[in-house]
Design a protein around this motif. Structure first.
Motif, mmCIF file in Angstrom:
data_model
loop_
_atom_site.group_PDB
_atom_site.id
_atom_site.type_symbol
_atom_site.label_atom_id
_atom_site.label_comp_id
_atom_site.label_asym_id
_atom_site.label_seq_id
_atom_site.Cartn_x
_atom_site.Cartn_y
_atom_site.Cartn_z
ATOM 1 N N LEU A 182 0.724 -1.073 0.066
ATOM 2 C CA LEU A 182 -0.151 -0.008 -0.098
ATOM 3 C C LEU A 182 0.914 1.326 0.035
ATOM 4 O O LEU A 182 0.499 2.392 -0.482
ATOM 5 C CB LEU A 182 -0.898 0.063 1.043
ATOM 6 N N GLY A 183 1.961 1.136 0.705
ATOM 7 C CA GLY A 183 3.238 2.346 0.565
ATOM 8 C C GLY A 183 3.366 2.574 -0.863
ATOM 9 O O GLY A 183 3.650 3.768 -1.158
ATOM 10 N N ILE A 184 3.587 1.480 -1.606
ATOM 11 C CA ILE A 184 4.165 1.573 -3.072
ATOM 12 C C ILE A 184 3.103 2.074 -3.720
ATOM 13 O O ILE A 184 3.256 3.166 -4.821
ATOM 14 C CB ILE A 184 4.418 0.324 -3.627
ATOM 15 N N LEU A 185 1.959 1.767 -3.540
ATOM 16 C CA LEU A 185 0.683 2.263 -4.219
ATOM 17 C C LEU A 185 0.619 3.918 -4.154
ATOM 18 O O LEU A 185 0.385 4.609 -4.940
ATOM 19 C CB LEU A 185 -0.536 1.690 -3.909
ATOM 20 N N THR A 186 0.605 4.055 -2.704
ATOM 21 C CA THR A 186 0.584 5.532 -2.167
ATOM 22 C C THR A 186 1.561 6.374 -3.198
ATOM 23 O O THR A 186 1.465 7.627 -3.593
ATOM 24 C CB THR A 186 0.679 5.900 -0.672
ATOM 25 N N LEU A 187 2.925 5.950 -2.986
ATOM 26 C CA LEU A 187 3.749 6.610 -3.560
ATOM 27 C C LEU A 187 3.760 6.836 -5.349
ATOM 28 O O LEU A 187 3.965 7.882 -5.852
ATOM 29 C CB LEU A 187 5.351 5.890 -3.512
ATOM 30 N N PHE A 188 3.050 5.807 -5.836
ATOM 31 C CA PHE A 188 2.965 5.723 -7.442
ATOM 32 C C PHE A 188 1.846 6.786 -7.571
ATOM 33 O O PHE A 188 2.024 7.685 -8.646
ATOM 34 C CB PHE A 188 2.485 4.191 -7.735
ATOM 35 N N VAL A 189 0.718 6.673 -6.687
ATOM 36 C CA VAL A 189 -0.114 7.930 -6.965
ATOM 37 C C VAL A 189 0.115 9.278 -6.814
ATOM 38 O O VAL A 189 -0.201 10.269 -7.709
ATOM 39 C CB VAL A 189 -1.456 7.655 -5.955
ATOM 40 N N LEU A 190 0.889 9.376 -5.937
ATOM 41 C CA LEU A 190 1.749 10.609 -5.511
ATOM 42 C C LEU A 190 2.658 11.136 -6.883
ATOM 43 O O LEU A 190 2.362 12.177 -7.351
ATOM 44 C CB LEU A 190 2.593 10.791 -4.328
ATOM 45 N N LEU A 191 3.337 10.175 -7.316
ATOM 46 C CA LEU A 191 4.437 10.640 -8.267
ATOM 47 C C LEU A 191 3.569 10.896 -9.505
ATOM 48 O O LEU A 191 3.759 11.678 -10.399
ATOM 49 C CB LEU A 191 5.244 9.560 -8.345
#
Length: 331
Positions: A61-70
């Motif tokens: 979920l942290g990877i997903l969050t970073l992807f959405v932010l970027l």
């Protein structure tokens, strides 16, 4: 008029930001891009960071969050880059937007405020001023500790807040620098080794380490160059030198707990004849880190002022490097 090249953009944005910073009236009117990134990340973190979930799920979920932010950051920056792609007005607006991702003036002012507070109002004022730029517990710092903390923050943020975004501006234009700032913001907000963030912020911390690798080495190089121009301290102080800066980088940089922070900190320590880093207290936790440099531990206000002169010279050195690249590229 052709669109502004990435290297031209980086140089122009650095010069503009050094001249005017980020105007207060603009901040009051629209805020700051980093604040926008932080607000988006905060909302995503509240939605996706589930303490009851297993670490592997929280990491995903942290990877997903970073992807959405970027993705959101890159998309907005790409749109601005296209809108401002041509013409003198567009070029000016593009340079202005890029300058908001740099922090030469603000960093200088924050560190200078620590020196002024220590010199004018004493230890408690110095602790309060330095708490604005470092995460460690200021109540554990004596006057020398406050001075060291300010100098360490100056060195590390020279890399993170100036050299790195300028590097990614030169490499990837406005989208490249914006994505760098988004990653750096994510690391500062969720890239901590705490129960809440160790798994969820893993991707942000690792990516931030990776994209700061080139700038941290370049920062050390620029600080060594600057130490040649700035020269030694007053006669009653223990002098550092460019040679000491090089020796400190080669000997100590790799020993720092961060793969990047040790490079500018070691260069700064050697150039000033100081010993930086080492054990520090964050909250109630003692962080046992390696020392950078082998000089004095008793840093003073005069050392902060010398560090600021070194920092200013390193900023100028960066401008000159970019200018040389522009000249060579055009010929």
């Amino acid at each position: 008029m052709n669109r502004v090249s990435n290297v031209d953009l980086a140089l122009a944005a650095l010069l503009l930001e050094a001249a005017i910073g980020y105007p207060a009236f603009v901040y009051r009117a629209i805020g700051h891009p980093v604040a926008w990134m932080g607000a988006l990340l905060s909302g995503l973190e509240m939605r996706f960071n589930r303490p009851a979930a297993q670490d592997i799920h929280r990491r995903m979920l942290g990877i997903l969050t970073l992807f959405v932010l970027l993705a959101a950051t890159a998309g907005a920056a790409f749109i601005l880059d296209r809108i401002f792609s041509r013409g003198p007005v567009g070029a000016g607006l593009l340079i202005l937007a890029a300058s908001s991702l740099l922090a030469q003036r603000g960093l200088h002012d924050h560190v200078r405020a620590v020196a002024d507070a220590l010199q004018r109002d004493g230890l408690e004022a110095g602790r309060k001023a330095v708490s604005m730029i470092v995460g460690r517990n200021p109540d554990c710092l004596d006057a020398a500790g406050v001075a060291r903390a300010a100098i360490e923050s100056l060195a590390e943020n020279f890399s993170d807040g100036i050299v790195a975004p300028a590097f990614w501006l030169a490499v990837g234009g406005l989208p490249g620098a914006a994505c760098y700032k988004a990653t750096n913001t994510a690391d500062s907000m969720i890239g901590h080794r705490t129960p809440r963030y160790a798994a969820f912020g893993w991707a942000a911390a690792r990516l931030d380490d990776l994209i700061n690798l080139p700038a941290s080495r370049l920062s050390a190089f620029l600080l060594v160059l600057a130490s040649i121009a700035v020269g030694g301290p007053p006669q009653d102080a223990v002098a550092g030198s460019p040679q000491d800066a090089v020796r400190a980088v080669l000997r100590d940089a790799h020993r720092h707990r961060s793969p990047n922070a040790g490079w500018p900190e070691a260069a700064m320590a050697g150039a000033l004849g100081l010993q930086l880093a080492g054990p520090r207290v964050y909250g109630d936790t003692l962080l046992d880190d390696a020392f950078m440099g082998n000089g004095r531990r008793e840093a003073t206000v005069a050392d902060i002022i010398r560090a600021l002169r070194l920092y200013q010279a390193a900023c100028v050195a960066q401008w000159l490097v970019l200018f040389a690249i522009v000249v060579i590229w055009r010929h």
